[in-house]
Motif scaffolding. Structure first.
Motif, PDB file in Angstrom:
ATOM      1  N   ALA A   1      50.581  51.325  45.352  1.00 30.13           N
ATOM      2  CA  ALA A   1      52.015  51.162  45.127  1.00 30.13           C
ATOM      3  C   ALA A   1      52.570  49.923  45.804  1.00 30.13           C
ATOM      4  CB  ALA A   1      52.758  52.411  45.617  1.00 30.13           C
ATOM      5  N   TRP A   2      51.896  49.453  46.853  1.00 26.98           N
ATOM      6  CA  TRP A   2      52.442  48.349  47.648  1.00 26.98           C
ATOM      7  C   TRP A   2      51.991  46.970  47.184  1.00 26.98           C
ATOM      8  CZ3 TRP A   2      49.226  52.143  49.955  1.00 26.98           C
ATOM      9  CH2 TRP A   2      47.888  51.769  50.105  1.00 26.98           C
ATOM     10  N   ARG A   3      51.271  46.882  46.075  1.00 30.98           N
ATOM     11  CA  ARG A   3      50.705  45.574  45.710  1.00 30.98           C
ATOM     12  C   ARG A   3      51.781  44.504  45.569  1.00 30.98           C
ATOM     13  NH1 ARG A   3      46.252  44.803  41.027  1.00 30.98           N
ATOM     14  NH2 ARG A   3      44.933  45.690  42.676  1.00 30.98           N
ATOM     15  N   ASP A   4      52.859  44.781  44.861  1.00 31.79           N
ATOM     16  CA  ASP A   4      53.901  43.758  44.674  1.00 31.79           C
ATOM     17  C   ASP A   4      54.599  43.431  45.982  1.00 31.79           C
ATOM     18  OD1 ASP A   4      53.282  43.642  42.010  1.00 31.79           O
ATOM     19  OD2 ASP A   4      54.947  44.932  41.362  1.00 31.79           O
ATOM     20  N   GLN A   5      54.894  44.452  46.783  1.00 31.81           N
ATOM     21  CA  GLN A   5      55.549  44.229  48.066  1.00 31.81           C
ATOM     22  C   GLN A   5      54.703  43.331  48.961  1.00 31.81           C
ATOM     23  OE1 GLN A   5      58.465  44.848  49.550  1.00 31.81           O
ATOM     24  NE2 GLN A   5      57.732  43.984  51.484  1.00 31.81           N
ATOM     25  N   VAL A   6      53.431  43.634  49.048  1.00 29.86           N
ATOM     26  CA  VAL A   6      52.547  42.828  49.894  1.00 29.86           C
ATOM     27  C   VAL A   6      52.417  41.416  49.330  1.00 29.86           C
ATOM     28  CG1 VAL A   6      50.177  42.600  50.760  1.00 29.86           C
ATOM     29  CG2 VAL A   6      51.314  44.830  50.785  1.00 29.86           C
ATOM     30  N   GLY A   7      52.489  41.291  48.021  1.00 25.85           N
ATOM     31  CA  GLY A   7      52.462  39.953  47.420  1.00 25.85           C
ATOM     32  C   GLY A   7      53.614  39.096  47.902  1.00 25.85           C
ATOM     33  N   GLN A   8      54.788  39.693  48.033  1.00 29.33           N
ATOM     34  CA  GLN A   8      55.946  38.948  48.556  1.00 29.33           C
ATOM     35  C   GLN A   8      55.704  38.538  50.012  1.00 29.33           C
ATOM     36  OE1 GLN A   8      59.597  41.205  47.891  1.00 29.33           O
ATOM     37  NE2 GLN A   8      58.748  42.041  45.990  1.00 29.33           N
ATOM     38  N   GLU A   9      55.080  39.430  50.784  1.00 35.75           N
ATOM     39  CA  GLU A   9      54.811  39.112  52.189  1.00 35.75           C
ATOM     40  C   GLU A   9      53.757  38.008  52.311  1.00 35.75           C
ATOM     41  OE1 GLU A   9      53.965  42.794  54.255  1.00 35.75           O
ATOM     42  OE2 GLU A   9      55.622  43.812  53.223  1.00 35.75           O
ATOM     43  N   VAL A  10      52.758  38.040  51.442  1.00 34.58           N
ATOM     44  CA  VAL A  10      51.749  36.983  51.426  1.00 34.58           C
ATOM     45  C   VAL A  10      52.403  35.640  51.109  1.00 34.58           C
ATOM     46  CG1 VAL A  10      49.791  36.080  50.093  1.00 34.58           C
ATOM     47  CG2 VAL A  10      49.756  38.441  50.928  1.00 34.58           C
ATOM     48  N   GLN A  11      53.303  35.647  50.133  1.00 28.67           N
ATOM     49  CA  GLN A  11      53.987  34.399  49.773  1.00 28.67           C
ATOM     50  C   GLN A  11      54.785  33.860  50.957  1.00 28.67           C
ATOM     51  OE1 GLN A  11      53.352  32.893  47.066  1.00 28.67           O
ATOM     52  NE2 GLN A  11      54.821  31.207  47.186  1.00 28.67           N
ATOM     53  N   ALA A  12      55.449  34.745  51.697  1.00 31.04           N
ATOM     54  CA  ALA A  12      56.203  34.312  52.876  1.00 31.04           C
ATOM     55  C   ALA A  12      55.280  33.705  53.920  1.00 31.04           C
ATOM     56  CB  ALA A  12      56.969  35.489  53.469  1.00 31.04           C
ATOM     57  N   CYS A  13      54.068  34.259  54.064  1.00 34.44           N
ATOM     58  CA  CYS A  13      53.099  33.720  55.026  1.00 34.44           C
ATOM     59  C   CYS A  13      52.576  32.355  54.618  1.00 34.44           C
ATOM     60  CB  CYS A  13      51.907  34.677  55.163  1.00 34.44           C
ATOM     61  SG  CYS A  13      52.253  36.215  56.028  1.00 34.44           S
ATOM     62  N   ARG A  14      52.709  32.039  53.345  1.00 30.79           N
ATOM     63  CA  ARG A  14      52.213  30.750  52.864  1.00 30.79           C
ATOM     64  C   ARG A  14      53.312  29.688  52.828  1.00 30.79           C
ATOM     65  NH1 ARG A  14      48.982  33.224  48.023  1.00 30.79           N
ATOM     66  NH2 ARG A  14      46.937  33.533  48.946  1.00 30.79           N
ATOM     67  N   THR A  15      54.395  30.020  52.146  1.00 28.12           N
ATOM     68  CA  THR A  15      55.400  28.994  51.860  1.00 28.12           C
ATOM     69  C   THR A  15      56.666  29.124  52.685  1.00 28.12           C
ATOM     70  OG1 THR A  15      56.362  30.326  50.077  1.00 28.12           O
ATOM     71  CG2 THR A  15      54.552  28.841  49.495  1.00 28.12           C
TER      72      THR A  15
END
Length: 796
Positions: free
Chosen positions: A467-481
């Motif tokens: 269920a958290w795949r999209d949420q974690v994707g947003q967090e990954v993006q924050a860690c990158r950009t």
């Protein structure tokens, strides 16, 4: 027989575990061994255990230990003349929902990596194997023909007989009343006024182990629960099988049940969701071959499940509802090893209802550890050093252990977390994480933020797309950009000081520690065989002062290793974990955000360099490194100022990210992690970390590395099918043969596929990408490509 005045090794406990340890010590050639039993051999828990031995387990370690046990139980009768009751009946495990079927298929796949025979069968075949069951709700099952059962008391007696034949002295009706130490090391056992001087003492006394360990000031966090099963009088359906014939062991985990035939009747037991804890003060001092009171009100919901699955029980006459005590641990894994607090004191217990199945293999592993001075095989998941003293708090055990029993048959979904004994250790910025919507999991006593979507982004749990795949994707993006705060405050922090601090650390750690002040070294701590005992970063704060940072679960093992290595070095070390928060700040805007919190100029730092910083109202220091592989810092802040730093960062625009995001980025970057790619059985050469070893400095394990060739290798895997969702331990194939196992996995938001790190035993011999690998996930093969480079470089 008179009690001796001294012995090489004293084992406390005459159950199947104590007898196995004594037997294996003697078989390895150890002399002068004494076993002390407060009552009679097999009393306590061993005598009433169900005796089930199932080979398929959720981990490689458990599978290896149980396979050895089965081999041993088949051989003991030939050696000793004492039957063990080993009977190969096979076992049948039912699934009534897709997740259960996936879980048991995953165990089949793991078993195949070890050559274990198991077959996924349909409901019709399941009923043929166990004719008494109702299968209208069964969607599949696993048939494991090599499983079986033993008579627990006979196993213990066979082990004790084999031990005695090798010179072990066993004393029954001999209650230990105290433990003796000399200069902090165990030195003897007290039995009333009598003392047996000993080089080593082993505590393996089941329910009473925690209290006996406390006699020496050692921590052994386990706790007892009531455990129930019924025994029926003979049933015609069982009698019809014929003399000597048996049904397979039945596991109906969705109904919390297990069952087998027993003396022409049935034994049906449960791991009920609402278990009953058992304070030891409820037991009389002479509790031995005793049972607890029947409790039909408590057992009745399980009885109703049993009647639904096995309709023949409706006309069965129940001989007894057996209620016997069993001990469990906080994380549902047993514990063994040398006490971190008391050298020479070895502890084994908390078998979590798998004591009979594990006794042979675990007893051998413990005996080898005692003789060698360290583990001789992969035992991380059972290593007692995973528990800190804080985890031995009685209130936490009383709250957690009934849940452990109650969730014994839970599907091990990713994201599963215990719900009791929560909030024991909280980060200094816990309130800020909570306000930001953190979903926490309890890990090693700490509350760790795994993602920031709360309940809505966490449930339902599944083996499929989480269920958290999209949420974690947003967090990954924050860690990158952007700039994302990653709370790493649970990491261990050990202050190392003294005139020999540099020399000591150069001996303890594989990397060069004679670095300038203001620099950080990345290193492993090795054992004498060159295996990785810990993974650390070390900051030099002065000529005689360092700060060592280790994983959240490595503090106890690192402090123990440091005490054992200190020798004549003039050095002191102090656990300062609770004194500092560590905030990762990852992303391309990390420096910009950090500068926005202060008028002080943020220093230009090279990689692996640190310097003082001010963050809003807080002060600390920043290190230029990141566990994600992205740009950023680790910020080290005194705990009492951590919330001030957190608030300043969020006001400046920093977002939050959790462990799932950092895990995805770690695996993309090919960073190794202790307990996954790194363990005492893997060397830096095999892990691809030889470049961090300072050969010539005389570090522990250096000689072993110089004489070894790498027999295995860590590689990055990229799956071809986006539907492949590995977790860990899945077998890896190449040319139709097993070459290794997955050690870590995650979804790559960069590559839009699952990625993994795996340990394989056939080095690639190239830095390029190699096709042709296959990973078996729940009995389905998924193709993958491999590289020795990080996934984000190799597969971009």
């Amino acid at each position: 027989m008179k009690l001796p005045n001294q012995a090489r090794t004293v084992v406390i406990g005459g159950g199947v575990i104590g007898c196995s340890i004594a037997y294996h010590l003697a078989r390895e050639g150890r002399k002068d061994i004494v076993v002390l039993e407060r009552s009679k051999l097999t009393s306590g828990t061993t005598w009433h255990a169900a005796g089930l031995v199932r080979r398929l387990r959720p981990s490689a370690t458990l599978t290896k230990l149980i396979n050895y046990s089965i081999d041993l139980y088949g051989e003991l009768e030939l050696e000793t003349g004492q039957a063990t009751g080993w009977t190969q009946t096979g076992s049948l495990t039912l699934a009534t929902n897709e997740d259960r079927l996936t879980n048991i298929k995953r165990q089949v796949s793991l078993g195949r990596a070890f050559g274990l025979e198991a077959e996924v069968v349909d409901p019709r075949r399941a009923k043929e194997l166990w004719p008494l069951i109702e299968v209208d709700d069964v969607i599949g099952a696993v048939w494991s023909p090599a499983d079986g059962r033993v008579n627990p008391s006979d196993v213990a007696l066979a082990l004790s007989k084999g031990a005695r034949a090798r010179g072990v002295q066993i004393f029954e009706d001999t209650r230990v009343t105290g433990l003796q130490k000399n200069n902090g090391r165990i030195s003897g056992v007290k039995i009333g006024d009598h003392v047996i001087e000993a080089d080593e003492v082993v505590i393996a006394c089941g329910l009473w182990s925690r209290e006996v360990a406390a006699m020496a000031g050692a921590h052994m966090p386990l706790y007892a629960c009531e455990h129930f099963y019924i025994l029926t009088k003979p049933l015609p359906e069982i009698q019809a099988l014929g003399k000597g014939a048996h049904l397979p062991t039945l596991n109906d985990q969705d109904a919390f049940l297990y069952a087998r035939d027993d003396v022409e009747g049935l034994l049906v037991g449960s791991f009920e969701p609402h278990a009953k804890g058992l304070p030891l003060d409820r037991l009389p001092a002479d509790f031995s071959f005793d049972l607890l009171d029947e409790d039909w009100d408590h057992f009745m919901p399980m009885m109703e499940n049993a009647l639904r699955r096995i309709p023949a029980l409706e006309k069965a006459e129940v001989r007894m509802l057996l209620n016997g005590p069993e001990s469990f641990t906080l994380d549902s894994q047993f514990m063994l090893g040398e006490s971190p607090e008391v050298p020479g004191l070895f502890l084994m217990g908390g078998m979590n209802s798998t004591g009979i199945a594990l006794a042979g293999g675990a007893g051998k592993a413990m005996a080898e550890w005692i003789i060698a001075g360290e583990p001789t095989m992969e035992l991380n998941e059972a290593d007692i050093r995973r528990f800190s003293p804080e985890m031995n708090v009685l209130g936490a055990l009383e709250a957690r252990i009934p849940e452990v029993l109650g969730r014994h048959y839970d599907n091990p979904h990713p994201g599963r977390s215990m719900e009791t004994a929560r909030g024991q250790r909280r980060s200094p910025i816990h309130a800020g994480l909570q306000a930001a919507g953190a979903r926490f999991e309890a890990r090693g006593g700490w509350e760790r933020a795994v993602h920031f979507g709360g309940e809505a982004a966490h449930l339902p749990l599944t083996f499929g797309i989480p269920a958290w795949r999209d949420q974690v994707g947003q967090e990954v993006q924050a860690c990158r950009t952007g700039a994302a705060i990653l709370d790493q405050s649970a990491f261990g922090k050990i202050l190392v000081q003294g005139p020999d601090a540099c020399a000591f650390l150069n001996h303890l750690c594989a990397a060069q520690m004679d670095i300038p002040s203001g620099r950080i070294a990345y290193s492993q701590i090795l054992n004498a065989r060159g295996g990785v005992e810990s993974d650390v970063t070390v900051q030099r704060h002065g000529s005689d002062e360092y700060l060592l940072i280790c994983g959240a679960g490595e503090v106890v093992r690192d402090l123990k290793r440091m005490r054992e290595t200190r020798g004549r070095f003039q050095v002191e070390f102090t656990d300062v974990t609770s004194g500092y928060a560590i905030l990762g700040l990852a992303g391309s805007k990390a420096r910009e955000i950090l500068q926005a919190t202060t008028s002080m100029q943020v220093p230009e730092l090279e990689r692996f360099q640190f310097a003082p910083v001010e963050i809003g109202l807080a002060s600390g220091w920043a290190g230029r490194l990141s566990f994600t592989g992205e740009e950023g810092y680790e910020l080290y802040i005194p705990s009492d100022m951590a919330m001030a730093a957190h608030d300043a960062l969020t006001e400046a625009g920093a977002e939050h990210a959790g462990l799932y995001a950092s895990g995805s980025l770690r695996i993309e970057s090919g960073f190794r992690a202790f307990g996954h790619e790194l363990s005492p059985g893997i060397t830096p050469l095999e892990a691809g970390l030889a470049k961090f070893c300072a050969f010539g400095t005389g570090f522990v394990g250096e000689n072993a590395l110089q004489d070894q060739a790498a027999k295995q290798q860590v590689v990055s895997l990229l799956f071809d099918d986006p539907n492949a969702i590995p977790i860990h331990d899945e077998p890896v194939y190449f040319d139709n043969k097993v070459v290794g196992q997955v050690t870590s996995s995650a979804w790559s938001y960069r590559l839009e596929r699952s990625i993994a790190l795996a340990l394989i035993n056939e080095p690639l011999g190239t830095t390029g990408v190699v096709n042709g690998f296959e990973v078996e996930i729940a009995c389905t093969g998924f193709s993958a490509k491999a590289s020795t480079k990080p996934a984000k470089e190799a597969f971009a």
